[in-house]
Write a protein that holds these residues in place. Sequence first.
Motif, short mmCIF file in Angstrom:
data_model
loop_
_atom_site.label_atom_id
_atom_site.label_comp_id
_atom_site.label_asym_id
_atom_site.label_seq_id
_atom_site.Cartn_x
_atom_site.Cartn_y
_atom_site.Cartn_z
N GLY A 156 0.81 -1.22 0.00
CA GLY A 156 0.00 0.00 0.00
C GLY A 156 0.85 1.26 0.00
O GLY A 156 0.43 2.30 -0.55
N ILE A 157 2.05 1.22 0.60
CA ILE A 157 2.90 2.41 0.62
C ILE A 157 3.35 2.76 -0.80
O ILE A 157 3.24 3.91 -1.25
CB ILE A 157 4.12 2.16 1.53
CG1 ILE A 157 3.64 1.98 2.99
CG2 ILE A 157 5.10 3.32 1.44
CD1 ILE A 157 4.76 1.63 3.94
N SER A 158 3.86 1.77 -1.52
CA SER A 158 4.29 2.04 -2.89
C SER A 158 3.09 2.37 -3.78
O SER A 158 3.21 3.19 -4.70
CB SER A 158 5.03 0.83 -3.45
OG SER A 158 4.22 -0.34 -3.41
N LYS A 161 2.20 6.03 -3.46
CA LYS A 161 3.10 6.90 -4.22
C LYS A 161 2.75 6.86 -5.71
O LYS A 161 2.81 7.89 -6.40
CB LYS A 161 4.55 6.47 -4.00
CG LYS A 161 5.03 6.65 -2.56
CD LYS A 161 6.46 6.19 -2.38
CE LYS A 161 6.93 6.39 -0.94
NZ LYS A 161 8.32 5.92 -0.74
N LEU A 162 2.37 5.68 -6.21
CA LEU A 162 1.93 5.59 -7.61
C LEU A 162 0.64 6.37 -7.81
O LEU A 162 0.45 7.00 -8.86
CB LEU A 162 1.72 4.12 -7.99
CG LEU A 162 2.95 3.35 -8.46
CD1 LEU A 162 2.59 1.89 -8.72
CD2 LEU A 162 3.54 3.97 -9.70
N TYR A 163 -0.25 6.33 -6.82
CA TYR A 163 -1.50 7.10 -6.92
C TYR A 163 -1.20 8.59 -6.99
O TYR A 163 -1.82 9.32 -7.78
CB TYR A 163 -2.38 6.79 -5.71
CG TYR A 163 -3.66 7.59 -5.67
CD1 TYR A 163 -4.73 7.29 -6.50
CD2 TYR A 163 -3.79 8.67 -4.79
CE1 TYR A 163 -5.90 8.02 -6.47
CE2 TYR A 163 -4.96 9.41 -4.75
CZ TYR A 163 -6.02 9.08 -5.58
OH TYR A 163 -7.16 9.82 -5.55
N LYS A 164 -0.23 9.04 -6.20
CA LYS A 164 0.16 10.45 -6.26
C LYS A 164 0.75 10.77 -7.63
O LYS A 164 0.46 11.84 -8.20
CB LYS A 164 1.18 10.76 -5.16
CG LYS A 164 1.62 12.22 -5.15
CD LYS A 164 2.60 12.50 -4.04
CE LYS A 164 3.05 13.96 -4.08
NZ LYS A 164 4.01 14.27 -3.00
N GLU A 326 -2.33 1.35 -14.92
CA GLU A 326 -1.92 -0.05 -15.08
C GLU A 326 -0.94 -0.45 -13.98
O GLU A 326 -1.04 -1.56 -13.44
CB GLU A 326 -1.29 -0.25 -16.46
CG GLU A 326 -2.29 -0.25 -17.61
CD GLU A 326 -1.64 -0.63 -18.92
OE1 GLU A 326 -0.68 -1.42 -18.90
OE2 GLU A 326 -2.09 -0.15 -19.97
N ASP A 327 0.01 0.44 -13.66
CA ASP A 327 0.93 0.14 -12.56
C ASP A 327 0.18 -0.01 -11.24
O ASP A 327 0.49 -0.90 -10.43
CB ASP A 327 1.98 1.25 -12.45
CG ASP A 327 2.90 1.30 -13.66
OD1 ASP A 327 3.00 0.27 -14.36
OD2 ASP A 327 3.51 2.36 -13.90
N LEU A 328 -0.80 0.88 -11.01
CA LEU A 328 -1.60 0.78 -9.79
C LEU A 328 -2.37 -0.53 -9.74
O LEU A 328 -2.47 -1.18 -8.69
CB LEU A 328 -2.56 1.96 -9.70
CG LEU A 328 -2.02 3.27 -9.12
CD1 LEU A 328 -3.04 4.38 -9.27
CD2 LEU A 328 -1.67 3.08 -7.65
N LYS A 329 -2.93 -0.93 -10.87
CA LYS A 329 -3.70 -2.18 -10.91
C LYS A 329 -2.78 -3.38 -10.64
O LYS A 329 -3.19 -4.33 -9.96
CB LYS A 329 -4.39 -2.31 -12.26
CG LYS A 329 -5.37 -3.46 -12.34
CD LYS A 329 -6.46 -3.36 -11.28
CE LYS A 329 -7.31 -2.11 -11.46
NZ LYS A 329 -8.43 -2.07 -10.47
N GLN A 330 -1.54 -3.33 -11.14
CA GLN A 330 -0.60 -4.41 -10.86
C GLN A 330 -0.28 -4.47 -9.37
O GLN A 330 -0.19 -5.57 -8.80
CB GLN A 330 0.69 -4.19 -11.67
CG GLN A 330 1.70 -5.31 -11.55
CD GLN A 330 1.17 -6.64 -12.04
OE1 GLN A 330 0.44 -6.71 -13.02
NE2 GLN A 330 1.54 -7.72 -11.36
#
Length: 509
Positions: A156-158, A161-164, A326-330
């Motif tokens: 969830g931490i990483s 950061k991807l969400y940001k 896509e990165d968030l979904k992964q």
Amino acid sequence: MPIKSIDISPMEKRNLYNVLLPLLALLLAGALSASAQDTASNISAEEVREQSNPVTLTQAIQIAMANNNDIKRALLNLKTADQQVRIAWSEVLPDVSSSATYTRNLEIPVNFVPAQFFDPNAPTDELVPLQFGTDNNWQGGLSVNQTLFRGEAIIGISSSKLYKAAQAENLRATTQQIVTQTRLAYYNVLVAEEQLRLQRETVERLRENLRENRSRQEAGLIDEYQVMQVEVQLRNQEPQLTQARYAVQQAYRELNIVLGLPVELELTVQGDLSRFNILAREVTDSINSNIKQVDQITPYSYEENKQLVGIATDMRGDIRILDKQEDLKQREIKAIQSRFLPTLSANYNLNWSAAQAGSPNFFGTEDTRARSQTIALTFSLPIFQGFERSSNLQIAKIEQRDLELQREQTIRSAKNEIQSAREALNQAIETAPAREEALNQAREGYQRAQARLENGLGSQLDVIEAEFQLRQAEVNYAQMVYNYLSAKARYDQAIGMVPFVDESKPELD
């Protein structure tokens, strides 16, 4: 009621400070960051109203970037993403809590026990009352919970950061869109003003012709019918002048909306489409210099460039947002998979208890107060939770495939937008010499028709026809320039290289 402090040893104080001070530092840093972000200022409508000079295209873009509500909302989403990062970190930081309870027994509870506890010779069925407890009871403690391993929290931490990063890309894409809309709205004002100017000149030419023809009629050079022809033509053009005037007002209102300014705010823009040469690299007059500068920020090549699709894939905001999604979904898939793993956590408890008779004294005295400490490790392994985890995993994979399809469709749309913008630009570039030549010839033809009429060699019909051709040539030239500038703005957005949004851009061959 007097209050006394709880007695804590120096070692316990140091342990407590080591736990609480990092948390207080994190909270203080977050508060200062939020306060700093709230100090951003906008370009107010009063500043625009007080400006005496016309607004240039660069100034219009700056005003839009500072005041447009879509950009403001994207900034708010970015601030929300900052808080999401803090929330994600809270899942792995210690959870520290404290509590204190005071109980006053107005009547001490009484329980009945067998009398044989105190007198062995007492009957077996005899009970005696016995009070348990004291007048004052105190309970207090400190608890610290620390997650040692939970896969979903770590991922969830990483993910936060991807969400940001995704919200930052959303801000960039929104800014690209608003800058493009500002350019298009600005050009709409220019073409509306040009059409108003041309229509006003047409009406003025007809009024001048009407005055001259009336003079010729009085001199017996022409008959009344020729005067009537000009009057009819003038009456047909005057309503179009009114229509063009209102079109300018509407264009300014639409520009104000994009700029984030009040629609009733009156402003003027700088530029003249009739004097803009789309083929020249430099401008000879200052009125169009800023438009030319903005137009040349992103280079354009008339020849087909196979790199454009690759550049658009790297630079377009909508494609970059899909990449982040896509990165968030992964990461979401990994988080769901981590739910099959065990979790490990630690817990520390420090408790005080005190009992006191009579009047209350905060946590009693040394003789009536006790302390206890515990530490525990909790290991949890999920074995079976129905089909929820496996179903959520399949849903996430399906959504991942949906994002891949969206990206493929977006790239197809980008190719079409690039090609459409290129065709519009090439069409304007190819037709520019003919439009300019037609305009020069129409001006010369109108002057000749006027001279022939004045010398008695031509007719009023020739002048009307020449005036119509001149007006049509002027409109066509202005429309050609407008089409070029609008297509260039769409082209910049199509390849993701919008002026004033990115400081560094790839070079075009």
